[in-house]
Design a protein around this motif. Sequence first.
Motif, PDB file in Angstrom:
ATOM      1  N   ALA A  65      -9.259 100.473 -28.640  1.00 29.12           N
ATOM      2  CA  ALA A  65      -8.359  99.691 -28.263  1.00 29.12           C
ATOM      3  C   ALA A  65      -7.916  99.572 -26.602  1.00 29.12           C
ATOM      4  N   GLU A  66      -7.788 100.373 -26.272  1.00 32.87           N
ATOM      5  CA  GLU A  66      -6.997 100.621 -25.441  1.00 32.87           C
ATOM      6  C   GLU A  66      -7.671 100.227 -24.264  1.00 32.87           C
ATOM      7  N   GLY A  67      -9.621 100.192 -24.555  1.00 34.50           N
ATOM      8  CA  GLY A  67     -10.744  99.644 -23.348  1.00 34.50           C
ATOM      9  C   GLY A  67     -10.398  97.923 -23.354  1.00 34.50           C
ATOM     10  N   ASP A  68     -10.798  97.671 -24.981  1.00 34.05           N
ATOM     11  CA  ASP A  68     -10.663  96.090 -25.442  1.00 34.05           C
ATOM     12  C   ASP A  68      -9.143  95.805 -24.443  1.00 34.05           C
ATOM     13  N   GLU A  69      -7.901  96.667 -23.930  1.00 37.86           N
ATOM     14  CA  GLU A  69      -6.655  96.025 -23.440  1.00 37.86           C
ATOM     15  C   GLU A  69      -7.541  95.548 -22.167  1.00 37.86           C
ATOM     16  N   LEU A  70      -8.057  96.507 -21.195  1.00 37.45           N
ATOM     17  CA  LEU A  70      -8.637  96.652 -19.482  1.00 37.45           C
ATOM     18  C   LEU A  70      -9.557  95.548 -19.859  1.00 37.45           C
ATOM     19  N   THR A  71     -10.290  95.385 -20.506  1.00 35.79           N
ATOM     20  CA  THR A  71     -11.091  93.760 -20.554  1.00 35.79           C
ATOM     21  C   THR A  71     -10.573  92.311 -20.397  1.00 35.79           C
ATOM     22  N   VAL A  72      -9.269  92.588 -20.997  1.00 38.41           N
ATOM     23  CA  VAL A  72      -8.389  91.611 -20.755  1.00 38.41           C
ATOM     24  C   VAL A  72      -8.101  91.806 -19.413  1.00 38.41           C
ATOM     25  N   ASP A  73      -7.373  92.193 -19.376  1.00 34.49           N
ATOM     26  CA  ASP A  73      -6.602  91.963 -17.820  1.00 34.49           C
ATOM     27  C   ASP A  73      -7.844  91.564 -16.438  1.00 34.49           C
TER      28      ASP A  73
ATOM     29  N   GLY B 136      -7.344  88.612 -14.131  1.00 32.35           N
ATOM     30  CA  GLY B 136      -7.759  88.818 -12.930  1.00 32.35           C
ATOM     31  C   GLY B 136      -8.554  88.122 -12.352  1.00 32.35           C
ATOM     32  N   ALA B 137      -9.239  88.119 -13.029  1.00 30.15           N
ATOM     33  CA  ALA B 137     -10.987  87.386 -11.940  1.00 30.15           C
ATOM     34  C   ALA B 137     -10.683  85.692 -11.887  1.00 30.15           C
ATOM     35  N   ALA B 138      -9.966  85.499 -13.745  1.00 29.46           N
ATOM     36  CA  ALA B 138      -9.820  82.948 -13.679  1.00 29.46           C
ATOM     37  C   ALA B 138      -8.655  83.146 -12.662  1.00 29.46           C
ATOM     38  N   GLN B 139      -7.157  84.330 -11.987  1.00 28.96           N
ATOM     39  CA  GLN B 139      -6.299  84.023 -11.379  1.00 28.96           C
ATOM     40  C   GLN B 139      -6.974  84.290 -10.027  1.00 28.96           C
ATOM     41  N   SER B 140      -7.934  84.825  -9.452  1.00 27.03           N
ATOM     42  CA  SER B 140      -8.430  85.573  -8.195  1.00 27.03           C
ATOM     43  C   SER B 140      -9.691  83.799  -8.096  1.00 27.03           C
ATOM     44  N   ALA B 141     -10.278  83.403  -9.494  1.00 24.59           N
ATOM     45  CA  ALA B 141     -10.695  81.956  -9.380  1.00 24.59           C
ATOM     46  C   ALA B 141      -9.872  80.865  -8.726  1.00 24.59           C
TER      47      ALA B 141
END
Length: 210
Positions: free
Chosen positions: A44-52, A56-61
């Motif tokens: 679950a913690e791994g899933d949360e990092l992926t969402v972040d 972040g990539a969407a904001q950068s784009a």
Amino acid sequence: MADKDFDDTEVPGGEDPEANASGSDPQEGQDTAGEQAERPQDEAEGDELTVDDILGAAQSAEAAAEDAVLADLETQLLNDLKRLQAEYANYRRRTEEQREVEIERAQGAVAKGLLPVLDDLDRAEKHGDLEEGSPFSAIAEKLRGVAERMGLSTYGAAGEAFDPQHHEAIFQVPTPGTTEATVLEVVEIGYRLGSVELRPAKVVVAVPAE
């Protein structure tokens, strides 16, 4: 009989020798279960990092897109500014040229009033009426000096090539040996003021004989 009694003898403590022989440790089984209980939390913690990372990539784009739009807008504004500067420079140039032409035309209107007087001076000079040192000769020199300072210039001379843009042919004279139309005689001299032509030269034209 002794062997049979030995086989049926129970092991003290009621423990199964085969069970002990299997080598299984109750503590090791508990650790395995704990690791299995922690595994879903790690996932679950791994899933949360992926969402972040995705956010972040969407904001950068989005930021890159905004920067691109701003860059395009800046380029367009610079191009518009350069175009306006070029148009203004052309406008100033045309206005300056037009102003100079209008000044020449205004001066030409004044100079045209002098042309009949200058023509009379030329006729008087041809007839020998402008004797050097005479009062009439002094007046003629002053008038010609005023015309020269105004920028008034004459053109049209015998022997030059005939140009219908600047010469007005009074009549033509077929002349042997002539290969092109040439000014034979100037009847009335032409005048210019700067680039403005005040009066074409009236000439007699020599043309090739047939």
